[in-house]
Write an enzyme that holds these catalytic residues in place. Structure first.
Site, PDB file in Angstrom:
ATOM      1  N   MET A 119       0.845  -1.198   0.000  1.00 45.17           N
ATOM      2  CA  MET A 119       0.000   0.000   0.000  1.00 45.17           C
ATOM      3  C   MET A 119       0.883   1.251   0.000  1.00 45.17           C
ATOM      4  O   MET A 119       0.416   2.347   0.327  1.00 45.17           O
ATOM      5  CB  MET A 119      -0.935  -0.001   1.205  1.00 45.17           C
ATOM      6  N   GLY A 120       2.150   1.087  -0.380  1.00 49.78           N
ATOM      7  CA  GLY A 120       3.031   2.242  -0.501  1.00 49.78           C
ATOM      8  C   GLY A 120       3.570   2.714   0.828  1.00 49.78           C
ATOM      9  O   GLY A 120       3.512   2.025   1.833  1.00 49.78           O
ATOM     10  N   SER A 153       4.423   1.348   8.073  1.00 46.67           N
ATOM     11  CA  SER A 153       4.132   2.680   7.539  1.00 46.67           C
ATOM     12  C   SER A 153       3.459   3.542   8.604  1.00 46.67           C
ATOM     13  O   SER A 153       3.585   4.769   8.601  1.00 46.67           O
ATOM     14  CB  SER A 153       3.226   2.566   6.312  1.00 46.67           C
ATOM     15  N   ARG A 154       2.754   2.899   9.536  1.00 47.77           N
ATOM     16  CA  ARG A 154       2.038   3.663  10.572  1.00 47.77           C
ATOM     17  C   ARG A 154       2.972   4.209  11.648  1.00 47.77           C
ATOM     18  O   ARG A 154       2.550   5.047  12.450  1.00 47.77           O
ATOM     19  CB  ARG A 154       0.925   2.805  11.189  1.00 47.77           C
ATOM     20  N   HIS A 179       9.492  -3.368   3.369  1.00 48.18           N
ATOM     21  CA  HIS A 179       9.035  -3.651   1.992  1.00 48.18           C
ATOM     22  C   HIS A 179      10.226  -3.994   1.099  1.00 48.18           C
ATOM     23  O   HIS A 179      10.155  -4.898   0.261  1.00 48.18           O
ATOM     24  CB  HIS A 179       8.330  -2.430   1.390  1.00 48.18           C
ATOM     25  N   GLN A 226     -10.219  -2.560   2.540  1.00 44.52           N
ATOM     26  CA  GLN A 226      -9.738  -3.099   3.805  1.00 44.52           C
ATOM     27  C   GLN A 226      -9.729  -2.074   4.935  1.00 44.52           C
ATOM     28  O   GLN A 226      -9.237  -2.358   6.017  1.00 44.52           O
ATOM     29  CB  GLN A 226      -8.365  -3.752   3.633  1.00 44.52           C
TER      30      GLN A 226
HETATM   31  O1  PAF Z   1      -0.054  -5.663   3.738  1.00 47.58           O
HETATM   32  C1  PAF Z   1      -0.466  -4.768   2.965  1.00 47.58           C
HETATM   33  O2  PAF Z   1       0.206  -3.777   2.695  1.00 47.58           O
HETATM   34  C2  PAF Z   1      -1.857  -4.901   2.369  1.00 47.58           C
HETATM   35  O3  PAF Z   1      -2.739  -5.506   3.251  1.00 47.58           O
HETATM   36  C3  PAF Z   1      -1.857  -5.636   1.016  1.00 47.58           C
HETATM   37  C4  PAF Z   1      -1.395  -7.073   1.157  1.00 47.58           C
HETATM   38  C5  PAF Z   1      -0.957  -4.898   0.031  1.00 47.58           C
HETATM   39  C6  PAF Z   1      -3.276  -5.662   0.437  1.00 47.58           C
HETATM   40  O4  PAF Z   1      -3.773  -4.377   0.236  1.00 47.58           O
END
Ligand code: PAF
Length: 282
Positions: free
Chosen positions: A30-31, A186-187, A37, A61
């Site tokens: 989700m960037g 990210s949070r 990542h 989500q």
């Molecule tokens: O873990 C995440 O960043 C998200 O839940 C994912 C797997 C990209 C799905 O939106």
């Protein structure tokens, strides 16, 4: 790195890679990328011929009361980090591209999607499973890489892949931590001192549980009590849950008899944080 914003551009690139016999690896995100990542991307690069990363903040989500609009975004920095990690193609589709019509199809993995994270986020895993299934169809990877930090998510995706016979190997990758033990997320960006320091209570709670296990304690009640006490002693944290569960099924257990997973969730300042670690019963 080739950057695209439409599924058709990504498909054209990936179809020709597959036609050349290349193996496609996939890292969905989700960037607001960080070293966690990048560790998934680097692993994918080391194991696959072509690596696709997606950046898509998936509205399905997020519950209406959650941080969808405020979710941190920085496409320029994300592009640099993905390129640095060796990603071949970065797909960042728009919401209209992903969901041109109202979404009336969803994927729900019963059982594994209940409890733990679902207590606070009841519709979360349905949204995750639905978007991941869609992205799997868009990308057509042979391997997909997910962090163990979102351990329940990893279990949900593994089960979905098995139940729906996706021909994809799901690769779970270790949690990447800051030097003081805080799991990268990210949070974490929302955390300012003194919340940032308080956030280490999640890791400390896991350490307390592991110390008891290493000393021979096997009662889940006792281990969970020790973990809770650590978070509850931190004035800036509000405990959501601690849990010691079966490592694969995430079922509740009374005694630790084999591999187990220790999990914790707490609110610290504006952020809801999660963490977990493995206990090997062998
Ligand atoms: O873990 C995440 O960043 C998200 O839940 C994912 C797997 C990209 C799905 O939106």
């Amino acid at each position: 790195m080739y950057t695209v914003h439409t599924i058709s551009q990504a498909s054209a690139f990936l179809d020709s890679a597959r036609a050349r016999g290349q193996q496609v690896g996939f890292v969905p995100t989700m960037g607001f990328l960080h070293a966690g990542h990048q560790s998934l991307m680097r692993r994918a690069v080391s194991e696959c011929d072509v690596v696709v990363a997606t950046i898509f903040v998936n509205p399905l989500q997020f519950a209406p009361n959650e941080d969808l609009a405020a979710y941190p975004r920085d496409f320029g920095a994300d592009s640099e980090l993905a390129a640095e990690a060796g990603v071949s193609i970065l797909l960042a589709p728009s919401i209209d591209e992903m969901y041109p019509d109202a979404v009336v199809t969803s994927v729900r993995v019963s059982g594994l999607s209940d409890g733990l994270e679902s207590g606070a986020r009841p519709t979360h895993f349905e949204g995750v499973a639905t978007v991941v299934a869609k992205l799997f169809n868009v990308v057509g990877p042979c391997r997909a890489y997910f962090g163990e930090k979102d351990y329940q998510q990893l279990a949900v995706i593994r089960r979905m892949v098995s139940d729906l016979s996706f021909n994809i190997q799901v690769v779970g990758c270790p949690i990447v931590r800051e030097v003081d033990g805080l799991a990268m997320s990210s949070r974490n960006t929302y955390l300012e001192a003194p919340d940032r320091e308080a956030a280490t209570c999640l890791r400390r709670a896991l350490d307390a549980g592991m110390a008891l296990l290493d000393a021979g304690e096997r009662s889940v009640v006792a281990i969970e009590a020790a973990m809770s006490a650590v978070v509850e002693a931190e004035a800036l944290a509000t405990l959501d849950y601690v849990a010691v569960r079966h490592a694969d099924t995430l079922q509740t257990i009374a005694q630790v008899e084999g591999d187990a997973r220790l999990l914790v969730a707490a609110k610290v300042g504006p952020s809801r944080l999660i963490d977990n670690c493995a206990f090997s019963g062998k």
